[in-house]
Every structure is written in C-alpha cells, then in structure tokens.
Design an enzyme around this catalytic site. Structure first.
Site: not given
Ligand code: GAR
Length: 197
Positions: A64, A90, A106-108, A140, A142, A144
């Site tokens: 990694r 990743r 990051n979006t979650h 960070d 961790g 999320d």
């Molecule tokens: C999104 O919902 C994003 O938040 C999530 O993957 C999806 C990507 O959708 N990310 C995670 O779960 C990271 N832990 P997309 O490729 O259609 O934008």
C-alpha cells in the site's frame, strides 16, 4: 479559483455531479484531474468534460505504501488545492494522508460516525436502522473517522434494498459535496481549522 483533484474507483456519479457544477462559470472551483486505483468507469465522465486522468493500479504495487508513493507523485504533478475522494474504495497510506490532510476530503454514504467503512449502506440495512445519511469529512488516518464538514439524514424505507437506499443517498451526497467544495473555494469553510495531525 480552487483547483480540485478527484479520486475514484467506480462509476463516478458523484464526480459527474461535481464536474457539472464546476462547468458553471460562476462556480469557484475547477476539477483539474481525475485519478483512480483501477480502470474505473467514471473515467468516462472526466473524458466527456475534457479533464485529464491518471491511473495508479493498486494491484501493480507490492505494498500500500508503494502504491501511495506513486499516487502522491501523480497528485503533486497537478498541485491541487483540494483532493476529493469520491468513491475511492482504498484506504490511503498514512504518508499520503499526512501530506495532504486537511486538504483531503471524502464523501461517505452514511451518517458518520455511524456505519464507517466500505459498506456503509449495507451495514445500515443489516443493523435495521430506520434512518441513515450522507457525510462529507476530512480524511484522517482512521477509517471514516475524520472531522465532519457536512452531513444530512436520509430515511430508510421498509422495502429498501442496498441499491435503492444508496440511490437515494447519492443525490444528498452530491449536494453536500458541491456545497462543501463551494464553501471551501469561497473561504467560508477553512480546512486548516480541521487539521488532523
Ligand atoms: C458513493 O456513495 C461514495 O460515498 C461511496 O461510494 C459511492 C461512489 O459512487 N464511498 C464509500 O463508500 C467510501 N467508503 P459513485 O462512484 O457513483 O460516485
């Protein structure tokens, strides 16, 4: 003008929404490059908008850390003001997080700290949650666990599947992401206040 690099792994629908927002001349940020850890379908959105792409295949590296070194090298070519992880599936090595955070967000698809990790939607359903949500956070070291910049609740419906729930969460994620990027670009949201080191 705030310059943004976006990292993806998949379909990139949230990336597409950001590209559409940034195509408005009044939007104060521009996506300058899109990178991925695999040959992601979402590259098509970058190409449609004439945005350069780079690929750093995770599988081509022994560790990694080595993958992260090359990812970092590619990002430095573009010197983005902000990096958005938009479905990058990743974990980044600490060297990359430490180099870029808090200019790394990051979006979650969950209402953090509830349901962190790679399966936020599935885990909310498995837990029998009646509501979950969407979050935008500073990355960070961790999983999320970084400072929350924006989040909003989304109701879970009785007949929801992972797909239907995720499809209702994604438009909320997109709106939050675009609002956060705009606020950072306008200086209304100061990321230095969210330093993670
Ligand atoms: C999104 O919902 C994003 O938040 C999530 O993957 C999806 C990507 O959708 N990310 C995670 O779960 C990271 N832990 P997309 O490729 O259609 O934008």
């Amino acid at each position: 003008m705030l310059t943004v690099a976006v990292l993806i792994s998949g379909t990139g629908s949230n990336l597409r929404a950001l590209l559409e927002a940034a195509a408005d001349p009044g939007f104060p940020a521009r996506v300058v490059v899109v990178g991925a850890d695999r040959q992601a379908d979402g590259f098509a959105h970058a190409e449609a908008f004439g945005i350069p792409t780079f690929l750093v295949p995770f599988r081509d590296f022994e560790t990694r850390e080595h993958w992260g070194e090359e990812l970092d090298r590619q990002l430095r070519v573009w010197k983005p003001d902000l990096i958005v992880l938009s479905g990058l599936m990743r974990l980044l090595p600490a060297s990359v997080v430490d180099a870029w955070s808090p200019r790394l967000i990051n979006t979650h698809p969950a209402y953090l700290p509830e349901f962190p990790g790679a399966h936020g939607v599935r885990d909310a359903l498995a837990a029998g949650a009646t509501r979950t949500g969407a979050s935008v956070i500073v990355v960070d070291n961790g999983v999320d666990s970084g400072p929350i910049l924006a989040q909003e609740r989304v109701e879970v419906l009785p007949d929801d599947t992972e797909h239907t729930l995720h499809e209702r969460i994604k438009p909320v994620e997109r709106r939050l992401l675009i609002d956060v990027v705009r606020a950072i670009a306008r200086g209304e949201l100061e990321l230095t206040a969210f330093s993670t080191s």
